[in-house]
Structure formats: C-alpha cells, structure tokens
Design a protein around this motif. Structure first.
Motif, short mmCIF file in Angstrom:
data_model
loop_
_atom_site.label_atom_id
_atom_site.label_comp_id
_atom_site.label_asym_id
_atom_site.label_seq_id
_atom_site.Cartn_x
_atom_site.Cartn_y
_atom_site.Cartn_z
N PHE A 196 51.39 38.63 37.88
CA PHE A 196 50.16 38.96 38.63
C PHE A 196 50.17 38.23 39.96
CE2 PHE A 196 48.81 39.91 34.28
CZ PHE A 196 48.31 41.19 34.48
N GLU B 273 48.57 49.75 34.85
CA GLU B 273 49.75 49.09 35.41
C GLU B 273 49.40 47.66 35.84
OE1 GLU B 273 51.28 51.16 38.79
OE2 GLU B 273 52.93 49.74 39.09
N HIS B 274 48.23 47.52 36.48
CA HIS B 274 47.86 46.20 36.99
C HIS B 274 46.81 45.52 36.11
CE1 HIS B 274 50.25 47.18 40.43
NE2 HIS B 274 49.55 48.27 40.64
N GLU C 131 40.23 38.44 55.92
CA GLU C 131 38.91 38.76 55.34
C GLU C 131 38.75 38.29 53.91
OE1 GLU C 131 37.50 42.62 57.90
OE2 GLU C 131 38.68 43.05 56.10
N GLY C 132 39.83 37.93 53.26
CA GLY C 132 39.68 37.42 51.90
C GLY C 132 40.95 37.57 51.08
N SER C 133 40.88 37.08 49.86
CA SER C 133 42.02 37.14 48.94
C SER C 133 41.56 37.68 47.60
CB SER C 133 42.60 35.75 48.68
OG SER C 133 43.01 35.16 49.88
N ALA C 134 42.26 38.66 47.09
CA ALA C 134 41.95 39.20 45.76
C ALA C 134 42.94 38.60 44.78
CB ALA C 134 42.03 40.72 45.78
N ARG C 135 42.42 37.85 43.83
CA ARG C 135 43.30 37.13 42.90
C ARG C 135 43.85 38.07 41.82
NH1 ARG C 135 39.41 33.54 40.32
NH2 ARG C 135 38.18 35.42 40.63
N HIS C 136 45.11 37.94 41.55
CA HIS C 136 45.75 38.71 40.47
C HIS C 136 45.48 40.21 40.56
CE1 HIS C 136 46.44 35.21 37.42
NE2 HIS C 136 46.64 34.84 38.67
N ALA C 137 45.43 40.73 41.80
CA ALA C 137 45.04 42.12 41.99
C ALA C 137 46.21 43.09 41.81
CB ALA C 137 44.41 42.30 43.37
N PHE C 138 47.42 42.58 41.67
CA PHE C 138 48.59 43.45 41.61
C PHE C 138 49.61 42.86 40.65
CE2 PHE C 138 52.22 45.84 43.01
CZ PHE C 138 51.68 47.02 43.49
N ARG C 139 50.17 43.72 39.79
CA ARG C 139 51.20 43.24 38.86
C ARG C 139 52.54 43.80 39.28
NH1 ARG C 139 51.27 43.68 32.32
NH2 ARG C 139 50.76 45.84 32.80
N GLU D 51 43.11 42.08 32.99
CA GLU D 51 43.39 40.78 33.60
C GLU D 51 42.36 40.46 34.68
OE1 GLU D 51 45.40 38.32 33.27
OE2 GLU D 51 45.39 37.34 35.24
N ARG D 52 41.88 41.55 35.35
CA ARG D 52 41.00 41.34 36.50
C ARG D 52 39.97 42.46 36.58
NH1 ARG D 52 40.68 39.79 41.96
NH2 ARG D 52 39.91 41.47 43.27
N LEU E 84 38.61 37.01 36.75
CA LEU E 84 39.85 37.07 35.97
C LEU E 84 39.52 36.78 34.52
CD1 LEU E 84 42.36 35.13 38.28
CD2 LEU E 84 41.65 37.54 38.34
N ARG F 218 34.89 44.02 56.74
CA ARG F 218 33.92 44.37 57.77
C ARG F 218 33.98 45.87 58.09
NH1 ARG F 218 36.04 41.20 62.11
NH2 ARG F 218 37.92 41.98 61.10
N GLU G 71 35.38 36.78 46.99
CA GLU G 71 36.76 36.79 47.48
C GLU G 71 36.90 37.22 48.94
OE1 GLU G 71 39.35 37.36 43.42
OE2 GLU G 71 38.79 39.19 44.47
N GLY G 72 35.84 37.75 49.52
CA GLY G 72 35.95 38.10 50.94
C GLY G 72 35.00 39.21 51.36
N THR G 73 34.98 39.47 52.66
CA THR G 73 34.10 40.49 53.23
C THR G 73 34.94 41.45 54.07
OG1 THR G 73 32.24 38.95 53.32
CG2 THR G 73 32.11 40.91 54.73
N GLY H 27 41.74 42.63 58.31
CA GLY H 27 41.16 43.83 58.89
C GLY H 27 40.85 43.64 60.37
N SER I 41 43.66 46.17 35.76
CA SER I 41 42.50 45.86 36.57
C SER I 41 41.50 47.02 36.54
CB SER I 41 42.92 45.59 38.01
OG SER I 41 43.53 46.74 38.56
N LEU J 81 43.66 40.11 52.26
CA LEU J 81 43.11 41.25 52.97
C LEU J 81 42.88 40.85 54.42
CD1 LEU J 81 41.74 44.07 53.24
CD2 LEU J 81 39.63 42.99 52.47
#
Lengths: 181, 180
Positions: B163, A86-87, B150-158, A124-125, A171, A153, A149-151, B170, A89, B168
């Motif tokens: 995309f 669907e995504h 905490e961060g960003s996930a690129r193109h993680a959802f369609r 795509e990812r 990507l 915790r 892209e991030g941590t 937390g 990924s 994120l």
C-alpha cells in the motif's frame, strides 16, 4: 445483508424507497452539499435505485437505506462507493433528510458502515470528502475519526461556482481509535 | 495538434511510436513510479493501448502525447491528461520518461507545455497530478511547474501487494495566469 444500530436499520436500497427518498433528493438544502442535480426528476429516482442495486450485486457499491427503527421511515442513504478490490479502498457518501439533521443519525449510520467496510469487506482504506463550506459534514467526518488529508482547490463546479473539497481518509489501523469513544 | 517547447515537440501518441517507446516504458525503474503501467509490460498490449488512447482523444476524454526530442526526432516519453471531467472543467496530468533521459528537465518542460495547452487551449480551470510519496523527482517537477501541494492520501494505491501513499498537487487557472 442488514446492519443494525441503536436507532437504525441499514439495508440495501429497494425500489419502494423512492417514495421516501424523492423529497429528500429534491430539498435544495440537502443537495447544496452534494453533486446531485437539482431538481432531481421523480422518474429517475427508481432508475438510480436500480443502478445501485446492480452495482451492489457485483460488489462495486454498497448503497444502504438508512431506516429509523421507531417509524420505519427511510431517512437517507449511507454508501460505500467506488469500491476497488484491487486497492481495497472505497469512498463513504451519505445524505439524510433535513428533519433528521442534528440528532446523530449520520454518525450512527456511518460508524456502522465503516465497521462493515473494514471488518466484513476487509478494506484497507475508506476516504470521504465534503465541500469546504460544509461545516456540519466536516464535524461528522471528524467525529467518525477520519484524518484530514488535504484540500483540492476548485475540484467541483456547480452552477458556475467552483468549490474546494476537503479530503479525509481512514485506514483499517485507524478504526480502533475511531471506535474508542 | 502539435505543441512545441524549447527542446521538445508534443504530439498525439501513435502506434508507430511502439518501437521507440516500448523499450523505455518496459523498465522496472520507470514503472515503479506509475499507477497505470505494469512491469513487465506485455508488448502485445502496447499498440492496443495507444489505439484506445487515440479513440479517447477523439472523444476529448484524454489527451496522450508522445514527447519527441527535437534534436534527435526520437520519442523519449509520454505525457497526457487523463480523467478529463468537462462538467467540472478539470483534468489529471500524468507523464513518464525513459531512464536515459532523466535529469535533463524534460519532464518540467513538457509539463509546462501541457499546462499551457490545458488552460489556454482546452479552457480547463484546474489541473491536478498524483505522485507516489516515494517519487521525490516527480514531486519536484510538479512544484517547479507551479503546482501547489494539496495533500497526501495514505495507502490509497496498492502496487505489487504494497500500500502506497499518494501526494496530490493541483494548480488552478488563476495561478497559472499569474505565473512569473
């Protein structure tokens, strides 16, 4: 399906791989960086491989044995998990036996699997994560061309200890950069 | 189970909430910001969804609450923990509110109530939330309740063929305990 690199063959896991993989899955230095339980019971390795195979048949996971061409030995696993059609990924996961660390095998295998994911599967990812304390894995991930892209915790808890997890993503448009070196 | 904040009551969502909640959730502007909610929302699927949510709550896998405005007694949205992972003592929080109720701080108030429930009652150690990067209002809510970006996930959802990038956020137990 079979993928080839200079030194490796990558192909879907088979039950006979359990003999080569069992000692790796029970090495505390390997599992320290993974979510696998320790110790990993011998009788569960075959069941796990069977479940991987079932997921492969329905295109939900691609768990590939990493086989050394020179010895024919299965030295680890490189997978695309959590495949979402669907995504478009998936998540990259890998682990390899300690005697084979430090020789670029993971990078070599993962690069091929990423190429397969983006170019053959049309993803795509692809994302990948590692514990913040796992500097070796982080080096591999960055060498592959993933973007940090991030941590998250305290995302995982193992034996009472909380671990921060580093998250990376790649990507389809990034893969041209990754294959440039 | 019943949680109370200054202006709101949070209680498990029920099938009898369908008449009040369905017109609010079946709204393009609401669904635009949500991962799990389609638009148009097929009405016959809402009651079964609520039933499944109740069963999942009994198994302690998710906690879906209707948010009821004390003043009127009417449900105005929903908030919940999804993806509760007991082995790692964490959960994902998600919420939506009907458009007529936007801009009154209800999301912030309800989300604070849920954090308190999650940390103090359920004993969670981490609660996180996602928002599409285009949803600035939700990112503001998450910051206001003390979550950390905490961060960003690129193109993680369609969604609808497009995309989208995801933020994120937390918060861990110690931060919640040390809140002002």
């Amino acid at each position: 399906m079979q993928l080839k690199t200079d030194r490796l063959i990558l192909r879907p896991l088979e039950e006979k791989d359990a003999a080569d993989l069992f000692p790796v899955m029970n090495d505390p230095d390997v599992t320290a960086n993974l979510l696998l339980p320790h110790p990993y019971p011998a009788e569960k390795v075959s069941a796990w491989i069977r479940s991987c195979h079932a997921a492969y048949e329905v295109c939900e996971r691609y768990d590939l044995a990493v086989v050394r061409k020179d010895t024919g030995q299965v030295i680890g696993v490189c997978s695309l998990c959590k495949v979402s059609w669907e995504h478009l990924s998936a998540e990259l996961v890998y682990w390899i036996g300690k005697p084979h660390w430090g020789q670029g095998f993971i990078t070599e295998a993962a690069r091929k699997v990423l190429e397969y994911g983006f170019l053959e599967l049309g993803l795509e990812r692809v994302c990948v994560g590692c514990f913040a304390c796992n500097t070796a894995s982080r080096r591999v991930i960055e060498k592959l061309g993933f973007i940090y892209e991030g941590t998250a915790r305290g995302e995982y808890k193992k034996l009472g200890v909380r671990y921060d997890t580093l998250h990376f993503g790649m990507l389809r448009e990034d893969i041209t950069n990754a294959s440039g070196d | 189970m019943l949680l109370e904040t200054e202006r709101l009551i949070l209680r498990p969502i029920e099938e009898t909430d369908v008449p009040a909640l369905f017109p609010l959730i079946n709204d393009a502007d609401v669904a635009r910001n949500l991962m799990r909610v389609p638009y148009p929302y097929p009405e016959e699927q809402y009651a079964p969804w609520i039933r499944k949510a109740r069963e999942a709550m009994e198994r302690k896998e998710q906690y879906d609450m209707a948010v009821v405005l004390k003043e009127t007694g009417l449900p105005i949205g929903a908030i919940g923990f999804h993806d509760v992972v007991w082995s790692h003592m964490r959960a994902e929080m998600g919420y939506w509110f009907g458009k007529p109720y936007w801009g009154n701080g209800y999301a912030t108030e309800a989300a604070m109530g849920m954090l308190q429930f999650g940390f103090d009652e359920l004993g969670l150690e981490r609660i996180h939330a996602y928002s599409f990067t285009r949803n600035k209002a939700s990112a503001n809510v998450l910051r206001k309740i003390g979550m950390t970006y905490e961060g960003s996930a690129r193109h993680a959802f369609r969604k609808n063929g497009e995309f989208l990038d995801i933020f994120l956020f937390g918060i861990i137990r110690e931060e919640f305990a040390a809140r002002p």
